[in-house]
Design a protein around this motif. Sequence first.
Motif, PDB file in Angstrom:
ATOM      1  N   TYR A 243      18.137   1.876   8.442  1.00  0.00           N
ATOM      2  CA  TYR A 243      17.777   2.074   7.024  1.00  0.00           C
ATOM      3  C   TYR A 243      16.469   2.856   6.917  1.00  0.00           C
ATOM      4  O   TYR A 243      16.352   3.787   6.113  1.00  0.00           O
ATOM      5  CB  TYR A 243      17.639   0.715   6.330  1.00  0.00           C
ATOM      6  N   TYR A 244      15.491   2.492   7.749  1.00  0.00           N
ATOM      7  CA  TYR A 244      14.219   3.219   7.756  1.00  0.00           C
ATOM      8  C   TYR A 244      14.455   4.682   8.124  1.00  0.00           C
ATOM      9  O   TYR A 244      13.876   5.594   7.517  1.00  0.00           O
ATOM     10  CB  TYR A 244      13.261   2.568   8.750  1.00  0.00           C
ATOM     11  N   ALA A 245      15.300   4.917   9.134  1.00  0.00           N
ATOM     12  CA  ALA A 245      15.546   6.281   9.596  1.00  0.00           C
ATOM     13  C   ALA A 245      16.183   7.140   8.515  1.00  0.00           C
ATOM     14  O   ALA A 245      15.792   8.294   8.304  1.00  0.00           O
ATOM     15  CB  ALA A 245      16.436   6.253  10.841  1.00  0.00           C
TER      16      ALA A 245
ATOM     17  N   VAL B 152      16.380  22.197   9.096  1.00  0.00           N
ATOM     18  CA  VAL B 152      17.100  21.168   9.845  1.00  0.00           C
ATOM     19  C   VAL B 152      16.338  20.809  11.128  1.00  0.00           C
ATOM     20  O   VAL B 152      16.143  19.628  11.441  1.00  0.00           O
ATOM     21  CB  VAL B 152      18.528  21.636  10.179  1.00  0.00           C
ATOM     22  N   ASN B 153      15.888  21.819  11.871  1.00  0.00           N
ATOM     23  CA  ASN B 153      15.196  21.569  13.141  1.00  0.00           C
ATOM     24  C   ASN B 153      13.873  20.847  12.924  1.00  0.00           C
ATOM     25  O   ASN B 153      13.513  19.947  13.696  1.00  0.00           O
ATOM     26  CB  ASN B 153      14.956  22.889  13.864  1.00  0.00           C
TER      27      ASN B 153
ATOM     28  N   ARG C 204      10.644  15.885  13.605  1.00  0.00           N
ATOM     29  CA  ARG C 204       9.725  14.911  13.039  1.00  0.00           C
ATOM     30  C   ARG C 204      10.335  13.510  13.017  1.00  0.00           C
ATOM     31  O   ARG C 204       9.651  12.515  13.267  1.00  0.00           O
ATOM     32  CB  ARG C 204       9.333  15.321  11.612  1.00  0.00           C
ATOM     33  N   LEU C 205      11.632  13.425  12.725  1.00  0.00           N
ATOM     34  CA  LEU C 205      12.291  12.117  12.702  1.00  0.00           C
ATOM     35  C   LEU C 205      12.368  11.535  14.106  1.00  0.00           C
ATOM     36  O   LEU C 205      12.168  10.326  14.299  1.00  0.00           O
ATOM     37  CB  LEU C 205      13.689  12.243  12.097  1.00  0.00           C
ATOM     38  N   ALA C 206      12.650  12.365  15.100  1.00  0.00           N
ATOM     39  CA  ALA C 206      12.686  11.889  16.487  1.00  0.00           C
ATOM     40  C   ALA C 206      11.320  11.353  16.901  1.00  0.00           C
ATOM     41  O   ALA C 206      11.222  10.305  17.552  1.00  0.00           O
ATOM     42  CB  ALA C 206      13.126  13.018  17.415  1.00  0.00           C
TER      43      ALA C 206
ATOM     44  N   THR D 162      18.452  12.902  19.218  1.00  0.00           N
ATOM     45  CA  THR D 162      19.662  12.358  19.821  1.00  0.00           C
ATOM     46  C   THR D 162      20.812  12.438  18.823  1.00  0.00           C
ATOM     47  O   THR D 162      20.652  12.918  17.694  1.00  0.00           O
ATOM     48  CB  THR D 162      19.448  10.893  20.214  1.00  0.00           C
ATOM     49  N   THR D 163      21.979  11.967  19.254  1.00  0.00           N
ATOM     50  CA  THR D 163      23.128  11.957  18.351  1.00  0.00           C
ATOM     51  C   THR D 163      22.837  11.113  17.124  1.00  0.00           C
ATOM     52  O   THR D 163      23.208  11.489  15.992  1.00  0.00           O
ATOM     53  CB  THR D 163      24.360  11.403  19.092  1.00  0.00           C
ATOM     54  N   SER D 164      22.160   9.977  17.304  1.00  0.00           N
ATOM     55  CA  SER D 164      21.826   9.117  16.168  1.00  0.00           C
ATOM     56  C   SER D 164      20.873   9.821  15.205  1.00  0.00           C
ATOM     57  O   SER D 164      21.026   9.742  13.980  1.00  0.00           O
ATOM     58  CB  SER D 164      21.200   7.806  16.650  1.00  0.00           C
ATOM     59  N   ILE D 165      19.872  10.539  15.749  1.00  0.00           N
ATOM     60  CA  ILE D 165      18.921  11.263  14.909  1.00  0.00           C
ATOM     61  C   ILE D 165      19.658  12.305  14.078  1.00  0.00           C
ATOM     62  O   ILE D 165      19.407  12.457  12.876  1.00  0.00           O
ATOM     63  CB  ILE D 165      17.830  11.935  15.768  1.00  0.00           C
ATOM     64  N   ARG D 166      20.579  13.025  14.705  1.00  0.00           N
ATOM     65  CA  ARG D 166      21.343  14.039  13.966  1.00  0.00           C
ATOM     66  C   ARG D 166      22.204  13.394  12.884  1.00  0.00           C
ATOM     67  O   ARG D 166      22.396  13.972  11.805  1.00  0.00           O
ATOM     68  CB  ARG D 166      22.222  14.836  14.948  1.00  0.00           C
TER      69      ARG D 166
END
Length: 534
Positions: free
Chosen positions: A385-387, A411-412, A417-419, A428-432
């Motif tokens: 949820y935070y992500a 996008v990049n 920044r999120l990673a 990672t796949t989850s970040i994407r």
Amino acid sequence: MTFAGELELDFTGPDFRWHGEEMAGVPMLVWVDGRVFEPTLCYFCYSCEIDRVAVSSMASEAYSLREWFSFLVSRGISWDCPSDRLLSDFRQNQQPLVKARHISSNQVEKKIQRIYEFYRLLPSATRYFAPFARVVGDPGQSGFPLTSKMRIDRKGRIYHVWLRAKRHRKRRVRRPIPDAKEVKAVENLLRSGEEEINLTEERWDRRRSLLKRERDWLMVRCIVGAGLRISEVTNLSVAMIAAALRAEGILRDFSTGLNDAELLADAAYDTAAQDLILARLESFRASGRQYLDVTMVRKPEKTCSVPFEVELVRQLLVVGIWSVRKAQLDKLTEHPEDPVEETDYVFLSFKAINSPLNSGSLGDLIKKAFNALGIRASAHRLRAYYATTLALKLWSEFIALNGFHFDQVVVNMTLDRLADALGHEQPTTSIRYYVDMAIERHFGGRNRARRPFLSKIWRSIMADTLSKENLKLVADAIDRLKGPTGEDFAAHLRYLCDDPDFQPPEPEKASARPKRTKPRLAFSSDREVQVSDE
């Protein structure tokens, strides 16, 4: 004979040492009369020594071993007499639970691998005492009670498993991410609600109940407001918060002779110091800063700067350090004759107040809160949820900085920044996945296939070439397309778009350059120069 059913799970205390090394929080199996089942203690301490697995993952291994020992006792077999046949029988013994869907076949294989690993490493784990005789052979070796084979993981690393181990493909079921309403419901359930913390309450049991609920709520806030893993929440220290405040000048001009962590902790007894720190924190937020960067060690053993919401930092100070933690330590020091070892953790256990809360306990209480509300979620989904929330904030910020033009650069930047915020070395796949959700929420799209068309519409609108009347006409056309007569309206639009009279003028082609000819020399030795007689 003592039965394995009488074995209970316990953990080593904060002062426990294994050959000079601190080994706090390591699981161990204990008989009901208090005697420690030493083989398991040796095994788990050795696992810490060689960094085989995180301490937080050992409790589930201890339960698997306890179940195995109980199975052996039911057969009248000693724990130190394993065999291939017994492991096969243990697997068969688990099948009724698999058929009833209480556990999966993959979980059974995981239990078997834990048992195999216990016996494989036990000779090394007991080398300081009476070494356990080797019962596990290497791959290809015979003559041992337990036989082995080799496997290679996705990273090309070789590891050993039981010879009859079965390979099961992991089923990854992505649970839905709780929405803001569900997250708020969990926070309200865990918190003390309308009841305020009464630090003058004479009955400790009453105060303890209220304090515990405040602590539990604040730990959930750390996941929701900073994206921490549960192990990172339980390891959060006063020194980490103090260092972040010092870096922003919030702890300047305090000359008490104490280090920053002691200064922040002692402010619990100084209301003037509290007011000054909170006023500076509010000025920090008023300047437009929404996050305070806190440096901490994240998985895998990497020091990162984690953005904490300013409001979360305020809550950690007021509720966590200056209220709950203070009350716990005050209770601990009621008897000055008992020596008390100083601790720096923000969140302390109520069973052993001078020790940090176990990360497994935090995961369990969050899971119970979700179950009580009928929500299929867990502590990890709070982090998701935070992500998703942070991804949308970052996306909105970066697309605005890019002039509201949607391209891969935005996008990049969001991915990177999120990673960083989630403690990943790279997207990672989850970040994407989280960034995809943010983009879809931004454009209102439900899948990637629609994104190029939505992006084209967005770029056309942001080009600022349409008048106010034409923008309104575009909005009306979209509403008509969504309405009950949308198909008919779309047919008319296609007719107009195909009409040659309404086609946009083709861009003028650049005039063709004259053909370049090979330059000719004014004089060439292979041709005559005729001279006129004139």
